[in-house]
Design a protein around this motif. Structure first.
Motif, mmCIF file in Angstrom:
data_model
loop_
_atom_site.group_PDB
_atom_site.id
_atom_site.type_symbol
_atom_site.label_atom_id
_atom_site.label_comp_id
_atom_site.label_asym_id
_atom_site.label_seq_id
_atom_site.Cartn_x
_atom_site.Cartn_y
_atom_site.Cartn_z
ATOM 1 N N TYR A 99 -22.619 -29.550 -52.640
ATOM 2 C CA TYR A 99 -21.283 -29.008 -52.866
ATOM 3 C C TYR A 99 -20.217 -29.978 -52.367
ATOM 4 O O TYR A 99 -20.376 -30.644 -51.352
ATOM 5 C CB TYR A 99 -21.108 -27.645 -52.187
ATOM 6 C CG TYR A 99 -21.166 -27.656 -50.681
ATOM 7 C CD1 TYR A 99 -20.023 -27.839 -49.904
ATOM 8 C CD2 TYR A 99 -22.384 -27.473 -50.003
ATOM 9 C CE1 TYR A 99 -20.082 -27.839 -48.519
ATOM 10 C CE2 TYR A 99 -22.440 -27.469 -48.626
ATOM 11 C CZ TYR A 99 -21.284 -27.654 -47.888
ATOM 12 O OH TYR A 99 -21.341 -27.657 -46.518
ATOM 13 N N ASP A 130 -16.891 -28.097 -55.840
ATOM 14 C CA ASP A 130 -17.682 -26.969 -56.327
ATOM 15 C C ASP A 130 -19.154 -27.251 -56.009
ATOM 16 O O ASP A 130 -19.467 -28.218 -55.316
ATOM 17 C CB ASP A 130 -17.460 -26.752 -57.833
ATOM 18 C CG ASP A 130 -17.718 -28.021 -58.644
ATOM 19 O OD1 ASP A 130 -18.348 -28.953 -58.091
ATOM 20 O OD2 ASP A 130 -17.304 -28.084 -59.806
ATOM 21 N N ASN A 180 -16.310 -27.037 -50.433
ATOM 22 C CA ASN A 180 -16.440 -25.620 -50.763
ATOM 23 C C ASN A 180 -17.800 -25.123 -50.262
ATOM 24 O O ASN A 180 -18.745 -24.962 -51.030
ATOM 25 C CB ASN A 180 -16.309 -25.411 -52.276
ATOM 26 C CG ASN A 180 -16.078 -23.965 -52.642
ATOM 27 O OD1 ASN A 180 -16.474 -23.067 -51.898
ATOM 28 N ND2 ASN A 180 -15.440 -23.736 -53.777
ATOM 29 N N ALA A 216 -19.229 -21.907 -51.938
ATOM 30 C CA ALA A 216 -19.911 -22.081 -53.222
ATOM 31 C C ALA A 216 -21.296 -22.680 -53.023
ATOM 32 O O ALA A 216 -22.262 -22.276 -53.688
ATOM 33 C CB ALA A 216 -19.068 -22.974 -54.137
#
Length: 507
Positions: free
Chosen positions: A204, A207, A237, A240
């Motif tokens: 990650y 994203d 992130n 995510a």
């Protein structure tokens, strides 16, 4: 003021380690709740102390006071097998800086060293207890060491493992080549796996994406190529990455096997959900389903120690910090089965002191692992996750009653945990007697002597009230005097070199 018991080579030395109540595993105290009565927070500075690194996040857990047994005879805490605080301090010192006091967790310093405890012959745990006088305590005090050792599992005996690596490849991971150290560390782990184990890889940045679907370890070249292809990119992130990693882990869940998500990161999250609570909501149910989280920190500067510790705690795993490849080798090669296989969940200890023999006590470390005494048998209160062969040590400074002799029962140590397979609770208890204490510091076990040195050093680093009456050079003088008695290990040599370097920095 009490007169201190010191070796002849010293002019000044003093009181040892500060103590608390806590464990490795999800936080045992909800945010905003009142701490146990015997928890004493440290005084906070009005402004953060200056740091040689930008963007580092630590949280001062406070320092435990002495507690009169007439007021509270029970000390309860979750077990902790984390070691990150020690290796973070090592990184600071090797960079030429004394560590941030808020980064110091005494129990993690002690956990970093092999205690030499015997594993249980039967059952899940063995309890060990010893102690004696210490040059860092007042003359009327003794140091008690309580050790818990988990059963060992041979590499060939462990179940198949399904591992999901979740790797932070954000821009901050380009600093100091920390991503390169991640890649080399994970490669060490892959090379130790068995053919039937599986590895998946999620990365990650801004994203998250899957780089490698679950792949048998017999195809190690394919796994290593995927790891070797990683490059820094984008923001961070973490939410995510963990969401995707856990989704992949659920797809490959091995019933009765080892299911681990291994997060490698500097702990910074600046996109998506960026706080621990928001991210933890996504992983708690997966921990209940048997998918455990190991967090491994890398780098310094733009580093979030608090987030990585909290994620590991609520993910039923543990938190380590890798400052060099040798530390990765210890974690992923020498202690692979302990890193992968959990033998106990929600492990906690309650020490009930005998007021007829013990006047007062203070637990050294474990401040952020405190559990209310009444919650010892409340299995909804989360505590520490313990891996195969892992050990955890708690140190207490005790003031004994004058007539407490060899036959006097000092305390009863009770250990409670949850079996990760059956989800049933179990308990073990052992009594501690005056005869378990040596009559002099030189008569104590070598590992005990090392623990006293390590804990005193940590107390000095964190500016504890118990560490302000001596300096690191005084700890070094004791270490020099007993050097031949200490465990003959590389980790002991490394600590002594580190102590010498830190003593020079303190001057």
């Amino acid at each position: 003021m009490r007169r201190l018991l010191l070796p002849s080579v010293l002019l000044v030395l003093l009181s040892l380690v500060a103590d608390a109540c806590g464990a490795s595993g999800p936080s045992s105290r909800p945010a905003g709740s009142q701490p146990p009565a015997h928890y004493l927070p440290t005084l906070r500075p009005e402004a953060p102390l200056p740091t040689p690194y930008d963007g580092v996040t630590f949280e001062d857990p406070g320092v435990n006071p002495f507690v009169d047994t007439a007021d509270d005879r029970e000390s309860t805490f979750g077990l902790d097998v984390d070691t990150a605080s020690y290796t973070i301090a090592r990184r600071w010192i090797e960079d030429g800086n004394l560590p941030d006091p808020a980064s110091i967790r005494v129990e993690e310093f002690v956990n970093a060293f092999d205690q030499g405890y015997a594993a249980p012959e039967t059952g899940t745990f063995a309890i060990h207890a010893d102690g004696g006088p210490s040059p860092f305590l007042d003359e009327d005090e003794v140091l008690l060491r309580i050790g818990v050792k988990a059963r060992e599992v041979g590499d060939r005996e462990r179940p198949d493992a399904a591992l999901t690596f979740v790797v932070d490849v954000s821009g901050s991971m380009a600093r100091e080549d920390r991503l390169e150290l991640v890649k080399r560390s994970l490669a060490l782990l892959v090379e130790e796996l068995r053919p039937r184990d599986t590895v998946a890889l999620v990365v990650y940045g801004s994203d998250a994406r899957v780089v490698l679907s679950p792949t048998r370890a017999r195809d190690a070249d394919e796994i290593l190529a995927a790891i070797g292809s990683l490059q820094p990119e984008g923001s961070t992130n973490a939410e995510a990455g963990l969401r995707l990693g856990y989704a992949l882990a659920r797809e490959t869940l091995v019933e009765g096997g080892i299911n681990r998500v291994i997060l490698a990161s500097d702990g910074v999250a600046n996109v998506g959900v960026t706080d621990a609570e928001g991210i933890l909501e996504e992983i708690r149910r997966d921990a209940d389903a048997g998918i455990q989280l190991v967090t491994v920190g890398f780098g310094m500067g733009n580093y979030n120690d608090v987030l990585l510790e909290q994620l590991a705690d609520d993910g039923d795993g543990f938190y380590a910090y890798v400052d060099q490849l040798d530390e990765a080798r210890r974690l992923f090669v020498e202690d692979l089965t302990g890193t992968l296989q959990t033998v106990a969940l929600d492990a906690r200890v309650q020490v009930e002191f005998n007021p007829d023999a013990v006047e007062a006590y203070r637990l050294i470390g474990f401040e952020n692992r405190a559990i209310d005494d009444d919650d010892f048998r409340d299995d909804d209160v989360e505590a520490g996750a313990i891996g195969a062969g892992h050990a955890s040590t708690a140190l207490y400074a005790l003031r004994l009653e004058g007539d407490a002799g060899w036959e006097a029962r000092l305390a009863t140590v009770s250990l409670r945990w949850m079996d990760p397979d059956t989800r049933r609770a179990d308990e073990l208890a052992e009594d501690v007697y005056g005869g378990d204490l040596a009559e002099s510091f030189r008569a104590t076990e070598p590992a005990f002597q090392l623990d006293a040195l390590v804990a005193a050093t940590a107390e000095r680093f964190r500016d504890s009230r118990w560490g302000r009456r001596y300096e690191l050079r005084d700890v070094l003088a004791v270490a020099d005097e007993i050097a031949r008695d200490l465990p003959e290990t590389a980790e002991t040599d490394d600590f002594l070199a580190l102590l010498e370097q830190a003593a020079r920095l303190e001057r």
